[in-house]
Design a protein around this motif. Structure first.
Motif, PDB file in Angstrom:
ATOM      1  N   LEU A 171       0.569  -0.829   0.077  1.00  0.00           N
ATOM      2  CA  LEU A 171       0.514  -0.419  -0.085  1.00  0.00           C
ATOM      3  C   LEU A 171       1.091   1.741   0.184  1.00  0.00           C
ATOM      4  N   CYS A 193      -1.116   0.802   8.164  1.00  0.00           N
ATOM      5  CA  CYS A 193      -2.110   0.470   6.665  1.00  0.00           C
ATOM      6  C   CYS A 193      -3.252  -0.101   5.769  1.00  0.00           C
ATOM      7  N   GLU A 212      -6.132   1.399   8.120  1.00  0.00           N
ATOM      8  CA  GLU A 212      -6.897   2.026   7.294  1.00  0.00           C
ATOM      9  C   GLU A 212      -7.652   1.518   5.784  1.00  0.00           C
ATOM     10  N   ILE A 213      -7.446   0.449   5.469  1.00  0.00           N
ATOM     11  CA  ILE A 213      -8.377   0.013   4.811  1.00  0.00           C
ATOM     12  C   ILE A 213      -9.547  -0.452   5.010  1.00  0.00           C
ATOM     13  N   THR A 244     -11.430   2.235   5.670  1.00  0.00           N
ATOM     14  CA  THR A 244     -12.208   2.953   5.096  1.00  0.00           C
ATOM     15  C   THR A 244     -13.294   1.946   4.461  1.00  0.00           C
ATOM     16  N   LEU A 250      -7.632   5.776   0.779  1.00  0.00           N
ATOM     17  CA  LEU A 250      -6.209   5.239   0.570  1.00  0.00           C
ATOM     18  C   LEU A 250      -5.009   5.804  -0.346  1.00  0.00           C
TER      19      LEU A 250
END
Length: 97
Positions: free
Chosen positions: A8, A43, A46-47, A50, A72
């Motif tokens: 990412l 990371c 965060e995925i 979201t 992202l």
């Protein structure tokens, strides 16, 4: 031996940095034995902060699709400027979508 690279944010993932495996197709949507990618824990979080499991399964089951998502992409650009061991100091769970 070189460290793995987060797909990412494109930063190194040293062994002493929190990391996790992301199922490209969520386990709850049929991806239990499917492909996974190693990434920074921040990371990965965060995925999931979201996108819903349904969105991940339907439209974001590849790293290219995840990197193309506007939020992202913005996060990846921001976190790429931090050291590999960076952790968010914000307590709590997922942010509001």
């Amino acid at each position: 031996m070189p460290h793995p690279i987060c797909p990412l944010c494109a930063r190194d993932i040293p062994p002493d940095v929190p990391q996790s495996r992301h199922h490209l197709i969520p386990k709850l949507k049929g991806g239990k034995g499917g492909p996974t990618v190693l990434m920074h824990h921040i990371c990965h979080r965060e995925i999931h902060a979201t996108l819903t499991e349904a969105e991940l399964a339907r439209s974001y089951s590849t790293m290219d699709a995840l990197r193309a998502h506007p939020r992202l992409a913005k996060f990846a650009e921001w976190v790429a400027k931090r050291p590999p061991g960076f952790r968010s100091k914000v307590p709590g769970g997922m942010r509001k979508r």
